[in-house]
Design an enzyme around this catalytic site. Sequence first.
Site, PDB file in Angstrom:
ATOM      1  N   CYS A   7       0.865  -1.188   0.000  1.00  8.19           N
ATOM      2  CA  CYS A   7       0.000   0.000   0.000  1.00  8.19           C
ATOM      3  C   CYS A   7       0.896   1.231   0.000  1.00  8.19           C
ATOM      4  O   CYS A   7       2.074   1.145  -0.387  1.00  8.19           O
ATOM      5  CB  CYS A   7      -0.989  -0.022   1.156  1.00  8.19           C
ATOM      6  N   ASN A  10       2.271   1.441   4.367  1.00  9.84           N
ATOM      7  CA  ASN A  10       2.554   0.157   5.043  1.00  9.84           C
ATOM      8  C   ASN A  10       2.232   0.214   6.535  1.00  9.84           C
ATOM      9  O   ASN A  10       2.890  -0.427   7.350  1.00  9.84           O
ATOM     10  CB  ASN A  10       4.019  -0.293   4.827  1.00  9.84           C
ATOM     11  N   CYS A  12      -1.537   0.837   7.359  1.00 10.32           N
ATOM     12  CA  CYS A  12      -2.987   0.574   7.486  1.00 10.32           C
ATOM     13  C   CYS A  12      -3.433  -0.673   6.719  1.00 10.32           C
ATOM     14  O   CYS A  12      -3.796  -1.685   7.315  1.00 10.32           O
ATOM     15  CB  CYS A  12      -3.796   1.776   7.009  1.00 10.32           C
ATOM     16  N   ARG A  13      -3.417  -0.598   5.374  1.00  6.51           N
ATOM     17  CA  ARG A  13      -4.017  -1.666   4.573  1.00  6.51           C
ATOM     18  C   ARG A  13      -3.116  -2.882   4.402  1.00  6.51           C
ATOM     19  O   ARG A  13      -3.552  -4.016   4.669  1.00  6.51           O
ATOM     20  CB  ARG A  13      -4.416  -1.109   3.184  1.00  6.51           C
ATOM     21  N   SER A  14      -1.883  -2.680   3.942  1.00 13.11           N
ATOM     22  CA  SER A  14      -1.052  -3.869   3.644  1.00 13.11           C
ATOM     23  C   SER A  14      -0.657  -4.670   4.888  1.00 13.11           C
ATOM     24  O   SER A  14      -0.542  -5.901   4.794  1.00 13.11           O
ATOM     25  CB  SER A  14       0.167  -3.513   2.781  1.00 13.11           C
ATOM     26  N   ASP A 123      -8.229   3.977   0.993  1.00 10.24           N
ATOM     27  CA  ASP A 123      -7.293   4.306   2.066  1.00 10.24           C
ATOM     28  C   ASP A 123      -8.087   4.766   3.299  1.00 10.24           C
ATOM     29  O   ASP A 123      -8.791   5.765   3.238  1.00 10.24           O
ATOM     30  CB  ASP A 123      -6.388   5.435   1.575  1.00 10.24           C
TER      31      ASP A 123
HETATM   32  P1  4NP Z   1      -1.824   2.820   4.091  1.00  8.15           P
HETATM   33  O1  4NP Z   1      -2.467   4.168   4.649  1.00  8.15           O
HETATM   34  O2  4NP Z   1      -1.251   3.174   2.721  1.00  8.15           O
HETATM   35  O3  4NP Z   1      -2.989   1.908   3.993  1.00  8.15           O
HETATM   36  O4  4NP Z   1      -0.768   2.400   5.079  1.00  8.15           O
HETATM   37  C1  4NP Z   1      -1.756   5.382   4.748  1.00  8.15           C
HETATM   38  C2  4NP Z   1      -0.980   5.612   5.853  1.00  8.15           C
HETATM   39  C3  4NP Z   1      -0.311   6.825   5.976  1.00  8.15           C
HETATM   40  C4  4NP Z   1      -0.428   7.790   4.988  1.00  8.15           C
HETATM   41  C5  4NP Z   1      -1.201   7.530   3.885  1.00  8.15           C
HETATM   42  C6  4NP Z   1      -1.864   6.320   3.765  1.00  8.15           C
HETATM   43  N1  4NP Z   1       0.233   9.023   5.127  1.00  8.15           N
HETATM   44  O5  4NP Z   1       0.033   9.889   4.270  1.00  8.15           O
HETATM   45  O6  4NP Z   1       0.994   9.209   6.083  1.00  8.15           O
END
Ligand code: 4NP
Length: 158
Positions: A7, A10, A12-14, A123
């Site tokens: 993602c 790294n 939240c989703r992955s 997201d």
């Molecule tokens: P992820 O979510 O891609 O599912 O881990 C996010 C976590 C942090 C951010 C964006 C998306 N960020 O902009 O910090």
Amino acid sequence: MKILMVCLGNICRSPLAEGILRDKARKMGVEITVDSAGTAAYHTGERPDRRSQEVAKKHGIDISSQRARQFTRSDFEEFDGIFVMDSSNYDNVISLASSPEEAKKVEYILNMIYPGKDLPIPDPYYGGNDGFENVFKMLDDSCEKIIEKVKSNGLEGS
Ligand code: 4NP
């Protein structure tokens, strides 16, 4: 068989996808290695987001020992299948592929349940807890299909 979940951050989703797939593989006696990475380095070394840890725990999965890392070119050599969450992950990962064979390893994870549609796992970072439950469900369904495929004929043609 080695599978990488990717993602943006790294956190939240992955990490959820990694935890869910590993849990299913263990329960079903399927031998796979699972890891996850982010296309960005913002959160390198951090644990998964608290909300991801909580939704995983609610479903009996502990993802607290995971630590964020950034996707690198060498992941193409290391992994047999690379699942991305959305189109920006897809574009970022594909831009690092150095051959058509490497590019072929990359697939939208939701294509496991909606083939060819290239739909995103939204997201959940800036939303509420509902977003995380929703993401968990989508990833759980997708990982069920991944396990079925690995068990039957590998990931070819996914
Ligand atoms: P992820 O979510 O891609 O599912 O881990 C996010 C976590 C942090 C951010 C964006 C998306 N960020 O902009 O910090």
